[in-house]
Design a protein around this motif. Structure first.
Motif, short mmCIF file in Angstrom:
data_model
loop_
_atom_site.label_atom_id
_atom_site.label_comp_id
_atom_site.label_asym_id
_atom_site.label_seq_id
_atom_site.Cartn_x
_atom_site.Cartn_y
_atom_site.Cartn_z
N PRO A 67 0.82 -1.22 0.00
CA PRO A 67 0.00 0.00 0.00
C PRO A 67 0.85 1.26 0.00
CG PRO A 67 -0.55 -1.45 1.86
CD PRO A 67 0.67 -2.00 1.23
N SER A 68 0.22 2.38 -0.34
CA SER A 68 0.91 3.67 -0.30
C SER A 68 -0.10 4.80 -0.36
CB SER A 68 1.86 3.81 -1.49
OG SER A 68 2.35 5.13 -1.56
N ALA A 69 0.12 5.84 0.43
CA ALA A 69 -0.65 7.08 0.30
C ALA A 69 0.27 8.16 -0.28
CB ALA A 69 -1.22 7.52 1.65
N ARG A 70 1.37 8.45 0.41
CA ARG A 70 2.27 9.53 0.01
C ARG A 70 3.02 9.22 -1.28
NH1 ARG A 70 1.02 9.84 5.12
NH2 ARG A 70 1.16 7.60 4.91
N THR A 71 3.59 8.03 -1.37
CA THR A 71 4.47 7.76 -2.51
C THR A 71 3.67 7.73 -3.81
OG1 THR A 71 5.90 6.55 -1.02
CG2 THR A 71 6.24 6.20 -3.38
N LEU A 104 13.44 7.91 -2.11
CA LEU A 104 12.60 9.09 -2.38
C LEU A 104 12.21 9.77 -1.08
CD1 LEU A 104 10.32 7.57 -5.16
CD2 LEU A 104 12.06 9.34 -5.48
N GLN A 105 12.01 8.97 -0.02
CA GLN A 105 11.72 9.53 1.29
C GLN A 105 12.92 10.33 1.80
OE1 GLN A 105 8.75 9.23 3.25
NE2 GLN A 105 9.82 10.89 4.27
N ALA A 106 14.11 9.76 1.65
CA ALA A 106 15.31 10.43 2.17
C ALA A 106 15.55 11.76 1.45
CB ALA A 106 16.53 9.52 2.03
N HIS A 160 8.88 12.49 10.70
CA HIS A 160 8.37 11.11 10.63
C HIS A 160 7.97 10.89 9.18
CE1 HIS A 160 6.09 7.50 11.27
NE2 HIS A 160 5.93 7.63 12.58
N CYS A 161 8.41 9.80 8.58
CA CYS A 161 8.09 9.57 7.17
C CYS A 161 6.60 9.34 6.96
CB CYS A 161 8.90 8.39 6.65
SG CYS A 161 8.58 6.86 7.54
N LEU A 162 5.92 8.88 8.02
CA LEU A 162 4.50 8.53 7.99
C LEU A 162 4.27 7.30 7.09
CD1 LEU A 162 2.91 12.10 7.70
CD2 LEU A 162 3.45 10.84 9.79
N PRO A 163 3.26 6.47 7.31
CA PRO A 163 2.19 6.66 8.28
C PRO A 163 2.66 6.49 9.73
CG PRO A 163 1.96 4.52 7.19
CD PRO A 163 3.09 5.24 6.51
N ASN A 215 6.78 17.69 0.82
CA ASN A 215 8.06 17.67 0.12
C ASN A 215 8.30 16.39 -0.65
OD1 ASN A 215 8.92 20.25 0.67
ND2 ASN A 215 9.98 19.68 2.57
N ARG A 216 7.52 15.34 -0.35
CA ARG A 216 7.65 14.11 -1.15
C ARG A 216 7.42 14.42 -2.63
NH1 ARG A 216 7.31 9.01 0.79
NH2 ARG A 216 7.82 8.66 -1.40
N MET A 217 6.45 15.27 -2.91
CA MET A 217 6.13 15.58 -4.31
C MET A 217 7.26 16.42 -4.94
SD MET A 217 2.76 17.45 -5.81
CE MET A 217 3.09 19.04 -5.07
N1 CP Z 1 6.26 7.66 3.63
C1 CP Z 1 5.70 6.89 2.70
O1 CP Z 1 6.37 6.29 1.83
O2 CP Z 1 4.33 6.81 2.78
P1 CP Z 1 3.41 5.82 1.96
O3 CP Z 1 3.72 4.42 2.41
O4 CP Z 1 2.01 6.24 2.28
O5 CP Z 1 3.73 5.97 0.49
#
Ligand code: CP
Ligand code: NVA
Length: 297
Positions: free
Chosen positions: A43-47, A124-126, A252-255, A280-282
Motif C-alpha cells: 500500500p501507499s498514500a504519500r508515494t 525518495l523519502q530520504a 516522521h516519514c509517515l504513516p 516535500n515528497r512531491m
Molecule cells: N512515507 C511513505 O512512503 O508513505 P506511503 O507508504 O504512504 O507511500
C-alpha cells in the motif's frame, strides 16, 4: 543508464542537483508525452500520490499498477514485466517487498528504474527528508539527525542521505533491531559519520532533527506484538524532544502509529514538520525524476 535504487547511487553533487531541481519554481517539461509505470506490491498514500503528481508536473502521464496485476515472478518474471513496461514507458517505479526485485529490473538497463520503497531502502523519502531539513536549517553540513527506532529501510536511506550532505547521523535502536553487518558496512563505505547509542536520550541529546518511523514495517505485521514489547522505552515524547537542540525539528516519514512510536503531543507540536515533510515528497520526486530524465536523455 542511471537508476535510483538507493541514495548511494547518487554523488553528493547529484543529491544537491536533485534538491535544487526540487525547489525550482519552474518545472522542466522533462517527461512531455512520456509515461511512467508505478508498480506497487504494498500500500501507499504519500508515494503513489506524490509520484503521480510529480510526473504530471513534468508533463508526463503516470500509470498506477497493483503488484498482483503484473505478478512479479508469478504471472511472468520480473525481467519480462520490466521489458513489457519499457515498451510503453520512459521510466518505471516499483515498490517491492524484496530489494533484489528492483535490482533485477535495473540490471536490464532498458528503462530507468526508481525504487519507491523496498525492504532495504526508501531513497525518495530520504530526498524529501533532506529537502525538509534544508528548508528548516539552510546549510545541512555539520547538522545532526537522530533516528530513534528500527534500523529499517527509511533509516538506511536517511543515514546515507546524511552522509551525502555532510550531516552526522545518530541512531538508537533496541537490541536486535540495529543495522546488520551488511548495511553497517555499506553506510561506513559511504563515509557516513554514524553514532550508535543504546539509550534514545543519548542519541537525541543536542540533535538538530529527531526522526521516527514505525516499529513494524509493511510485511512484518505478524511481529507487531513482539515489536511493541521490544520497543518499549523507545517512544519519542516531549520529554525526549526537550533533550534535542533548542530549535530541533521532529520528522516522521509517515504513516504514524499515534501514541506508539511517537506521542500525539510531539506529532502535532510546534517542532513537528511532518506535513511539510509529506508535501516535500512531491517536490523531491519531481526533482529526482527531472534529474533522471536529464541523465538518461
Ligand atoms: N512515507 C511513505 O512512503 O508513505 P506511503 O507508504 O504512504 O507511500
Ligand atoms: N518502514 C516503513 C516505511 C513506510 C513508509 C515500511 O517499510 O513499512
Amino acid at each position: 543508464m542511471r537508476h535510483l535504487l538507493e541514495i548511494d547511487d547518487l554523488s553528493s553533487a547529484e543529491v544537491n542537483q536533485i534538491l535544487d531541481l526540487a525547489t525550482s519554481t519552474d518545472a522542466p517539461q522533462a517527461l512531455a508525452g512520456k509515461g511512467m509505470a508505478l508498480i506497487f506490491e504494498k500500500p501507499s498514500a504519500r508515494t503513489r500520490n506524490s509520484m503521480e503528481m510529480a510526473v504530471v508536473q513534468l508533463g508526463g502521464h503516470p500509470v498506477y499498477i497493483q503488484g498482483q496485476e503484473v505478478g512479479f515472478d508469478t504471472r511472468e518474471t520480473v525481467e519480462d514485466v520490466t521489458r513489457t513496461m519499457a515498451c510503453f514507458h520512459s521510466l518505471v517505479g516499483a515498490r517491492v517487498f524484496a530489494h533484489p526485485v528492483v535490482e533485477r529490473m535495473a540490471a536490464l538497463d532498458l528503462v530507468p528504474v526508481v525504487n519507491m520503497l523496498s525492504d532495504a531502502a526508501h531513497p525518495l523519502q530520504a530526498l524529501a527528508d533532506l529537502l525538509t531539513m534544508r528548508r528548516a536549517f539552510g546549510e545541512l553540513q555539520g547538522r545532526s539527525v537522530a533516528y530513534v527506532g528500527d534500523a529499517n529501510n527509511v533509516a538506511r536511506s536517511l543515514a546515507l542521505a546524511a552522509g551525502r550532505t555532510g550531516m552526522s547521523f545518530r541512531i538508537s535502536s533496541p537490541s536486535g533491531y540495529g543495522f546488520g553487518e551488511v548495511d553497517a558496512d555499506r553506510i561506513a563505505n559511504a563515509g557516513v559519520a554514524i553514532d550508535i547509542h543504546n539509550r534514545p536520550e543519548d542519541a537525541v541529546a543536542g540533535a538538530d532533527a529527531v526522526y521516527v518511523d514505525t516499529w513494524t514495517s509493511m510485511g512484518q505485521e505478524a511481529e507487531a506484538e513482539q515489536r511493541r514489547r521490544d520497543f518499549e522505552g523507545f517512544q519519542v515524547d516531549e520529554r525526549l524532544m526537550a533533550l534535542a537542540a533548542p530549535d530541533a525539528i521532529f520528522l516522521h516519514c509517515l504513516p504514524a502509529h499515534r501514541n506508539e512510536e511517537v506521542t500525539d503531543a510531539v506529532l502535532d507540536g510546534d517542532r513537528s514538520r511532518i506535513w511539510v515533510q509529506a508535501a516535500n515528497r512531491m517536490h523531491a520526486a519531481r526533482g529526482a525524476l527531472a534529474w533522471l530524465a536529464h541523465e538518461n536523455r
